[in-house]
Design an enzyme around this catalytic site. Structure first.
Site, PDB file in Angstrom:
ATOM      1  N   ALA A  65       0.828  -1.204   0.000  1.00 61.37           N
ATOM      2  CA  ALA A  65       0.000   0.000   0.000  1.00 61.37           C
ATOM      3  C   ALA A  65       0.861   1.252   0.000  1.00 61.37           C
ATOM      4  O   ALA A  65       1.930   1.286   0.619  1.00 61.37           O
ATOM      5  CB  ALA A  65      -0.921  -0.010   1.215  1.00 61.37           C
ATOM      6  N   CYS A  66       0.374   2.254  -0.689  1.00 59.92           N
ATOM      7  CA  CYS A  66       0.948   3.591  -0.645  1.00 59.92           C
ATOM      8  C   CYS A  66      -0.208   4.568  -0.831  1.00 59.92           C
ATOM      9  O   CYS A  66      -1.369   4.158  -0.912  1.00 59.92           O
ATOM     10  CB  CYS A  66       2.057   3.781  -1.677  1.00 59.92           C
ATOM     11  SG  CYS A  66       1.531   3.787  -3.405  1.00 59.92           S
ATOM     12  N   TRP A  67       0.082   5.857  -0.886  1.00 62.35           N
ATOM     13  CA  TRP A  67      -0.980   6.858  -0.919  1.00 62.35           C
ATOM     14  C   TRP A  67      -1.993   6.580  -2.025  1.00 62.35           C
ATOM     15  O   TRP A  67      -3.184   6.527  -1.790  1.00 62.35           O
ATOM     16  CB  TRP A  67      -0.369   8.246  -1.051  1.00 62.35           C
ATOM     17  CG  TRP A  67      -1.336   9.354  -0.828  1.00 62.35           C
ATOM     18  CD1 TRP A  67      -1.716  10.301  -1.736  1.00 62.35           C
ATOM     19  CD2 TRP A  67      -2.067   9.656   0.374  1.00 62.35           C
ATOM     20  NE1 TRP A  67      -2.622  11.163  -1.175  1.00 62.35           N
ATOM     21  CE2 TRP A  67      -2.861  10.785   0.130  1.00 62.35           C
ATOM     22  CE3 TRP A  67      -2.132   9.058   1.635  1.00 62.35           C
ATOM     23  CZ2 TRP A  67      -3.705  11.335   1.077  1.00 62.35           C
ATOM     24  CZ3 TRP A  67      -2.961   9.615   2.586  1.00 62.35           C
ATOM     25  CH2 TRP A  67      -3.728  10.739   2.305  1.00 62.35           C
TER      26      TRP A  67
END
Length: 148
Positions: A65-67
């Site tokens: 996950a990232c932004w």
């Protein structure tokens, strides 16, 4: 199932990932990025580490996950044998597992709510890779692409 997790920050649903998977009966075998205080938390490094856990057999699958989820997906897909899918809804998650035999789930920390995370995980975990010859041929072709 054994999961590796990564996130580049503790925003959004990142802190809930491990608990959500454990509640569904799965084991967390590795945490990377912001989920491990000793690790580098940049999305490229964290996502690569989780993807390598899968590619090397330490984990069966990973959630990265990232932004936006885009960078995490791109980084994971650079690891040979990884088929990461950025999923923003349950239908996409189910299709990614079924038709693409995706082994890494990429998520956006910006857009997901806890209920939507649950729906995506439930769909991802309930789906099985297709046995259809055409679908298997497409997945096999990905390995050929990696070799060239």
């Amino acid at each position: 199932m054994r999961f590796a997790l990564s996130a580049d920050s503790l925003d959004g649903v990142a802190p809930a990932l491990a608990a959500a998977l454990r509640e569904r009966g799965h084991e967390i075998v590795a945490r990377h990025g912001a989920l491990d205080p000793a690790a580098r938390d940049d999305w490229a490094w964290a996502s690569e580490a989780a993807a390598r856990d899968v590619a090397d057999g330490r984990a069966d699958q990973a959630v990265v996950a990232c932004w936006t989820g885009t960078g995490a997906s791109i980084a994971a897909n650079k690891v040979a044998g990884i088929r990461a899918a950025l999923c923003a809804d349950a239908a996409t998650a189910e299709g990614a597992r079924r038709w693409n035999d995706a082994n890494v789930l990429a998520l956006s920390l910006r857009t997901l709510s806890a209920p939507l995370l649950g729906e995506i995980l439930d769909a991802w975990l309930a789906a099985a890779p297709s046995a259809d010859a055409e679908d298997r041929a497409n997945v096999a072709h990905l390995a050929e692409i990696e070799r060239t």
